[in-house]
Scaffold this active site. Structure first.
Site, mmCIF file in Angstrom:
data_model
loop_
_atom_site.group_PDB
_atom_site.id
_atom_site.type_symbol
_atom_site.label_atom_id
_atom_site.label_comp_id
_atom_site.label_asym_id
_atom_site.label_seq_id
_atom_site.Cartn_x
_atom_site.Cartn_y
_atom_site.Cartn_z
ATOM 1 N N ASP A 161 55.912 44.703 31.605
ATOM 2 C CA ASP A 161 55.325 45.947 32.123
ATOM 3 C C ASP A 161 55.519 45.974 33.630
ATOM 4 O O ASP A 161 54.730 45.416 34.388
ATOM 5 C CB ASP A 161 53.842 46.053 31.766
ATOM 6 N N HIS A 185 50.724 47.963 39.555
ATOM 7 C CA HIS A 185 50.138 46.625 39.551
ATOM 8 C C HIS A 185 50.705 45.711 40.638
ATOM 9 O O HIS A 185 50.353 44.539 40.707
ATOM 10 C CB HIS A 185 50.339 45.986 38.169
ATOM 11 N N ILE A 206 46.041 47.404 40.908
ATOM 12 C CA ILE A 206 45.061 46.983 39.909
ATOM 13 C C ILE A 206 45.739 46.103 38.868
ATOM 14 O O ILE A 206 46.969 46.100 38.748
ATOM 15 C CB ILE A 206 44.389 48.198 39.227
ATOM 16 N N GLY A 254 45.954 46.521 32.272
ATOM 17 C CA GLY A 254 44.927 46.475 31.232
ATOM 18 C C GLY A 254 45.231 45.397 30.205
ATOM 19 O O GLY A 254 44.343 44.648 29.777
HETATM 20 C C1 LIG Z 1 52.135 51.992 24.592
HETATM 21 C C2 LIG Z 1 51.291 51.442 25.734
HETATM 22 C C3 LIG Z 1 51.511 52.206 26.990
HETATM 23 C C4 LIG Z 1 50.561 51.846 28.031
HETATM 24 C C5 LIG Z 1 50.888 52.533 29.352
HETATM 25 C C6 LIG Z 1 50.019 51.967 30.427
HETATM 26 C C7 LIG Z 1 50.851 51.196 31.427
HETATM 27 C C8 LIG Z 1 49.994 50.213 32.224
HETATM 28 O O1 LIG Z 1 50.814 49.593 33.187
HETATM 29 C C9 LIG Z 1 48.848 50.933 32.906
HETATM 30 C C10 LIG Z 1 47.659 50.083 33.060
HETATM 31 O O2 LIG Z 1 47.577 48.959 32.646
HETATM 32 S S1 LIG Z 1 46.291 50.795 33.828
HETATM 33 C C11 LIG Z 1 45.077 49.486 33.907
HETATM 34 C C12 LIG Z 1 44.172 49.430 32.741
HETATM 35 N N1 LIG Z 1 43.352 50.609 32.578
HETATM 36 C C13 LIG Z 1 42.342 50.901 33.413
HETATM 37 O O3 LIG Z 1 42.105 50.207 34.381
HETATM 38 C C14 LIG Z 1 41.513 52.122 33.093
HETATM 39 C C15 LIG Z 1 40.041 51.822 33.252
HETATM 40 N N2 LIG Z 1 39.231 52.964 32.830
HETATM 41 C C16 LIG Z 1 38.913 53.961 33.661
HETATM 42 O O4 LIG Z 1 39.246 53.938 34.849
HETATM 43 C C17 LIG Z 1 38.102 55.093 33.096
HETATM 44 O O5 LIG Z 1 37.419 54.647 31.953
HETATM 45 C C18 LIG Z 1 38.978 56.317 32.697
HETATM 46 C C19 LIG Z 1 39.619 56.904 33.968
HETATM 47 C C20 LIG Z 1 40.071 55.920 31.692
HETATM 48 C C21 LIG Z 1 38.098 57.375 32.039
HETATM 49 O O6 LIG Z 1 36.998 57.617 32.850
HETATM 50 P P1 LIG Z 1 36.470 59.122 33.080
HETATM 51 O O7 LIG Z 1 37.564 59.955 33.650
HETATM 52 O O8 LIG Z 1 35.201 59.009 33.829
HETATM 53 O O9 LIG Z 1 36.266 59.624 31.585
HETATM 54 P P2 LIG Z 1 34.914 60.117 30.918
HETATM 55 O O10 LIG Z 1 34.401 61.316 31.675
HETATM 56 O O11 LIG Z 1 33.996 58.955 30.704
HETATM 57 O O12 LIG Z 1 35.414 60.601 29.490
HETATM 58 C C22 LIG Z 1 36.226 61.758 29.352
HETATM 59 C C23 LIG Z 1 36.798 61.766 27.948
HETATM 60 O O13 LIG Z 1 37.804 60.745 27.848
HETATM 61 C C24 LIG Z 1 37.441 59.771 26.854
HETATM 62 N N3 LIG Z 1 37.726 58.459 27.404
HETATM 63 C C25 LIG Z 1 37.025 57.846 28.398
HETATM 64 N N4 LIG Z 1 37.569 56.647 28.637
HETATM 65 C C26 LIG Z 1 38.607 56.503 27.795
HETATM 66 C C27 LIG Z 1 39.535 55.457 27.587
HETATM 67 N N5 LIG Z 1 39.482 54.315 28.288
HETATM 68 N N6 LIG Z 1 40.481 55.629 26.638
HETATM 69 C C28 LIG Z 1 40.535 56.762 25.906
HETATM 70 N N7 LIG Z 1 39.653 57.799 26.064
HETATM 71 C C29 LIG Z 1 38.713 57.654 27.002
HETATM 72 C C30 LIG Z 1 35.945 59.952 26.637
HETATM 73 O O14 LIG Z 1 35.567 59.550 25.326
HETATM 74 C C31 LIG Z 1 35.765 61.439 26.895
HETATM 75 O O15 LIG Z 1 36.145 62.165 25.731
HETATM 76 P P3 LIG Z 1 34.987 62.793 24.783
HETATM 77 O O16 LIG Z 1 34.156 63.655 25.683
HETATM 78 O O17 LIG Z 1 35.747 63.540 23.753
HETATM 79 O O18 LIG Z 1 34.205 61.616 24.229
#
Ligand SMILES: CCCCCCC[C@@H](O)CC(=O)SCCNC(=O)CCNC(=O)[C@H](O)C(C)(C)COP(=O)(O)OP(=O)(O)OC[C@H]1O[C@@H](n2cnc3c(N)ncnc32)[C@H](O)[C@@H]1OP(=O)(O)O
Length: 287
Positions: free
Chosen positions: A187, A192, A207, A210
């Site tokens: 990745d 990152h 960061i 994940g």
């Molecule tokens: C095939 C594989 C391909 C992968 C590609 C990726 C490549 C990688 O290099 C990228 C990475 O590794 S990125 C690093 C790892 N991830 C992170 O650090 C994300 C951490 N999470 C966040 O920041 C927030 O939870 C965040 C921003 C995710 C959400 O927070 P908010 O914006 O505050 O959301 P919220 O208001 O709480 O909810 C809105 C709706 O979204 C749904 N939701 C929340 N978190 C979710 C999540 N983590 N995954 C999926 N859905 C999510 C909520 O349920 C909500 O929907 P609903 O109202 O319908 O319930």
């Protein structure tokens, strides 16, 4: 149009060949923090080719990370990488993973959810070798700013942290260079590693992947709750609830037989940021 959900879901499944060997497995294990202490017998299971056990989360990088790149390379999906965060990950094991293998991966977009302010792309891969199914993987890819296209909102599974004290709590320091090492497993997302790109994505500094936190956590669960036996893991699911940064310490709390027998429920937080959530809704199913 950046996301055409109907086109993405209707696209033909993509087939690709995955090959890996002990070197890929050892590099992955080092990328998720194995090898400390370097010659400890428990760590040599992850780092010495003659004793190698494969942590099931290796499935997320087997074949050089094609699952990651393939998730975004689908007709109907054209998004800015700086808007992408990994939202959730599940791996279901059909058999223990071999230390070397050749397998066929069939991948497709199973759904695209419209969260208003974001889109969530659900990407599924089924992997089999000559002896039959090996694993099924599902990734949720959270794309900020790409909602509002009029799609289904989708449902969310949420698990409350149990009220009882955890059965086990362990701390896992993340090396300062952890992401630089982890990315060698496939990745290469600059989020990152490149401070300028991280700023464009809205972060003060790069960061952690994940899937790196995902691997660190599974190793902690296997080593602490499953007697170090990787073959006991049947499935592992998580939601990435908040970012982790290289140099921080992950606190992994585990509850035995929760939410049901044969499961370990897990939460992961960042110690240095007042226990800010990193992984939530996390369950390891085991024998
Ligand atoms: C095939 C594989 C391909 C992968 C590609 C990726 C490549 C990688 O290099 C990228 C990475 O590794 S990125 C690093 C790892 N991830 C992170 O650090 C994300 C951490 N999470 C966040 O920041 C927030 O939870 C965040 C921003 C995710 C959400 O927070 P908010 O914006 O505050 O959301 P919220 O208001 O709480 O909810 C809105 C709706 O979204 C749904 N939701 C929340 N978190 C979710 C999540 N983590 N995954 C999926 N859905 C999510 C909520 O349920 C909500 O929907 P609903 O109202 O319908 O319930």
């Amino acid at each position: 149009m950046p996301i055409d959900a109907a086109q993405a879901v209707a696209a033909e499944p993509r087939r690709s060949e995955l090959t890996w060997d002990h070197k890929d497995v050892i590099l992955y294990h080092l990328g998720i923090g194995a090898g400390t202490p370097a010659t400890g017998p428990d760590e040599l299971r992850y780092t010495l080719e003659t004793r190698l056990h494969v942590l099931p989360s290796f499935a997320t990088v087997a074949g050089g990370g094609r699952a990651v790149s393939g998730g975004l390379a689908t007709p109907g999906i054209d998004v800015d990488l700086a808007a992408v965060l990994h939202g959730g990950q599940t791996v279901e094991l059909h058999r223990p993973l071999p230390a070397r293998g050749t397998a066929t991966q069939t991948s497709r977009v199973a759904a695209v959810h419209d969260k208003g302010k974001a889109a969530v792309i659900v990407h599924r891969s089924d992997v089999e070798d000559a002896e039959g199914p090996l694993w099924t993987s599902q990734s949720e890819i959270f794309v900020r700013g790409e909602g509002g296209f009029g799609g289904e909102r989708g449902s969310a599974t949420r698990l409350d942290a149990p009220e009882a004290a955890p059965t086990w709590t362990v701390d896992r320091p993340i090396r300062e260079d952890q992401a630089l090492l982890y990315r060698l497993s496939g990745d290469w997302n600059p989020l990152h590693a490149d401070p300028e790109f991280a700023k464009r994505a809205g972060f003060d500094r790069p960061i952690l992947h994940g899937l790196c936190s995902y691997g660190i956590t599974l190793k902690a669960v296997v080593d602490t709750a499953l007697g170090g036996d990787v073959a006991r893991v049947r499935a592992y699911t998580t939601r990435f609830a908040g970012v982790a940064f290289p140099g921080e310490t992950l606190r992994v709390r585990m509850w035995r037989d929760t939410p049901a027998p044969g499961r370990v429920q897990v939460t992961v937080t960042a110690v240095e940021r007042d226990d800010a959530p990193v992984l939530a809704d996390t369950v390891v199913t085991h024998t």
